[in-house]
Design a protein around this motif. Sequence first.
Motif, mmCIF file in Angstrom:
data_model
loop_
_atom_site.group_PDB
_atom_site.id
_atom_site.type_symbol
_atom_site.label_atom_id
_atom_site.label_comp_id
_atom_site.label_asym_id
_atom_site.label_seq_id
_atom_site.Cartn_x
_atom_site.Cartn_y
_atom_site.Cartn_z
ATOM 1 N N GLN A 11 1.053 -1.043 -0.372
ATOM 2 C CA GLN A 11 -0.148 -0.019 -0.161
ATOM 3 C C GLN A 11 1.017 1.009 0.299
ATOM 4 O OE1 GLN A 11 -2.865 0.136 3.263
ATOM 5 N NE2 GLN A 11 -2.344 1.714 3.245
ATOM 6 N N HIS A 12 2.090 0.940 0.917
ATOM 7 C CA HIS A 12 2.943 2.586 0.980
ATOM 8 C C HIS A 12 3.757 2.746 -0.317
ATOM 9 C CE1 HIS A 12 -0.016 3.554 3.969
ATOM 10 N NE2 HIS A 12 0.498 3.007 5.064
ATOM 11 N N GLY A 13 4.071 1.678 -0.234
ATOM 12 C CA GLY A 13 5.268 1.208 -2.064
ATOM 13 C C GLY A 13 6.629 1.063 -0.947
ATOM 14 N N ALA A 14 6.569 -0.023 0.204
ATOM 15 C CA ALA A 14 7.900 0.743 0.891
ATOM 16 C C ALA A 14 8.757 -1.219 0.406
ATOM 17 C CB ALA A 14 7.195 0.298 2.039
ATOM 18 N N ARG A 15 9.880 -1.560 0.443
ATOM 19 C CA ARG A 15 10.307 -1.900 -0.467
ATOM 20 C C ARG A 15 10.861 -2.542 1.073
ATOM 21 N NH1 ARG A 15 11.408 -4.148 -5.582
ATOM 22 N NH2 ARG A 15 11.464 -6.145 -4.227
ATOM 23 N N LEU A 16 9.799 -4.149 1.181
ATOM 24 C CA LEU A 16 11.168 -4.884 2.613
ATOM 25 C C LEU A 16 12.372 -5.956 1.347
ATOM 26 C CD1 LEU A 16 7.591 -6.787 3.373
ATOM 27 C CD2 LEU A 16 8.554 -4.361 3.819
ATOM 28 N N ILE A 17 13.718 -5.145 2.470
ATOM 29 C CA ILE A 17 14.874 -6.670 2.456
ATOM 30 C C ILE A 17 15.157 -7.247 2.883
ATOM 31 C CG2 ILE A 17 17.507 -6.088 1.092
ATOM 32 C CD1 ILE A 17 14.968 -4.978 -0.993
ATOM 33 N N PRO A 18 15.675 -8.079 3.253
ATOM 34 C CA PRO A 18 15.560 -8.956 4.118
ATOM 35 C C PRO A 18 16.617 -9.057 4.711
ATOM 36 C CG PRO A 18 14.840 -10.564 2.212
ATOM 37 C CD PRO A 18 14.951 -8.858 1.989
ATOM 38 N N VAL A 19 16.956 -8.949 5.628
ATOM 39 C CA VAL A 19 18.715 -8.930 6.479
ATOM 40 C C VAL A 19 18.748 -10.981 7.073
ATOM 41 C CG1 VAL A 19 19.969 -8.395 8.084
ATOM 42 C CG2 VAL A 19 18.881 -6.802 7.123
ATOM 43 N N ASP A 20 17.770 -10.862 7.290
ATOM 44 C CA ASP A 20 18.202 -12.569 7.801
ATOM 45 C C ASP A 20 18.655 -13.384 6.598
ATOM 46 O OD1 ASP A 20 17.519 -14.542 10.428
ATOM 47 O OD2 ASP A 20 15.649 -14.606 9.510
ATOM 48 N N SER A 21 20.151 -14.111 7.467
ATOM 49 C CA SER A 21 20.798 -14.737 6.314
ATOM 50 C C SER A 21 19.794 -15.620 5.427
ATOM 51 C CB SER A 21 21.737 -15.177 6.519
ATOM 52 O OG SER A 21 21.513 -16.366 7.708
ATOM 53 N N GLU A 22 19.434 -15.955 5.431
ATOM 54 C CA GLU A 22 19.283 -17.085 5.050
ATOM 55 C C GLU A 22 17.729 -16.116 3.946
ATOM 56 O OE1 GLU A 22 18.834 -17.150 7.767
ATOM 57 O OE2 GLU A 22 19.763 -18.737 8.545
#
Length: 403
Positions: free
Chosen positions: A140-151
């Motif tokens: 909805q807000h156009g945010a990008r979730l970039i994972p930090v968990d190594s897997e």
Amino acid sequence: MTQRRVTILGATGSIGRNALKVMAHAPGRFTLEALTAQENVEALAAAALAARPKLAVIGNPAHFAALKQALSGSGIAPAAGEDALLEAARRPVDVTVAAIVGIAGLKPTLAAIEHGGIIALANKECLVAAGELVMRAAAQHGARLIPVDSEHSAIFQVLDAAHPGWVKTVTLTASGGPFREWPLERMRQATPEQAVCHPNWAMGPKISVDSATLMNKGLELIEAQHLFALAPETLAVLIHPESIVHSLVAYCDGSVLAQASVPDMCTPLAYALAWPERMDAPVKPLDLAAVGGLTFSHPDEARFPALKLARQAMAAGGALPAVLNAANEVAVRAFLQGYIGFLDIVKTVEKTLDQADNKPLHGLEDVLAADGAARAFALKKTSAEAREDVSGLKPLLRKFASH
Ligand SMILES: NC(=O)c1ccc[n+]([C@@H]2O[C@H](COP(=O)([O-])OP(=O)(O)OC[C@H]3O[C@@H](n4cnc5c(N)ncnc54)[C@H](OP(=O)(O)O)[C@@H]3O)[C@@H](O)[C@H]2O)c1
């Protein structure tokens, strides 16, 4: 790469400190808007004086005077309390590192999503408890979730997200934790000191215990389900004690793409901070000849039943992943404080899941209600078990329980 403005939520933790280390390794590439912590006011003040954000926020308002005193004359604004923390998360930045531990990270992560930037997401519990809500808010807000968990960073790097039909399986690797080869009887006696002593990774106490029970891998399966819109049956786990290959994606033509690096969170943090570019990270290069061999095996779900519970919660959906997460948070804390034994952690989660009412979650209030009810049940269960222990309560291990 143009200069990026960054906020770190949970700056005093293991991930927060590594994020600061990665940023310090690239002078001029990043500026800091805000750093936050909950209790550790000395560490927050020291990090702020070294890294010079505009704002430093301590969640517990009782520490405001100490923070103000430590920052006086520095030009860094001090603030305290939950509202101040949410206000810090809402300030527009290019990247927010979401590194608070537990469900406590949910509201701040949702607040950061509102400004539509990049969220370098370490706080897996918010996706486990409220995956649909968080993913919907990000879209909805156009945010990008970039994972930090190594897997998940590994999966993000090798998954062809545009062609989900080509993907056969996504395999998350797990080191197996410190008790990988311990028989059940020995695990029953495991102490908090032994549980937080991870063989490959230096992490905060909660995730270290989660790694020892393998609940961490269960939480990560649910995290992957939401992050990559994967069907539960696509997801697999392999034990890989060397922690070099972080995950693998198998395609329909038989190709398997994997990402490998030394086990150091600075690599996934650098990836998320620089995405879609790459940057130098303060890590040792991977020397496969020195590693010698890479081994893989199936997890033993009889000794590590957390995986099965997480799979059941993932398949059921609704409130059950939030219940699983809440009960686990309570049980891990009770174990770290010496109230329950190591094997009681997963038993507590199982009992809490067994009695839970699986309702659909329509919004944040439903998530918090499911979390609260599970927490109350698990709390009663863990203190009841402690009372049944005729040897009385073990000494409080505040050193480990403080986070
Ligand atoms: N550590 C790793 O290598 C690693 C790897 C992958 C994923 N993760 C995930 O990253 C997250 C953070 O893990 P961690 O190991 O860095 O944890 P940690 O070392 O325990 O640090 C937690 C951070 O959150 C803050 N915090 C704790 N309770 C809070 C609350 N109620 N409200 C606001 N802030 C609060 C702490 O502040 P105080 O210091 O003031 O208490 C600290 O800054 C977890 O979700 C974990 O699963 C960690």
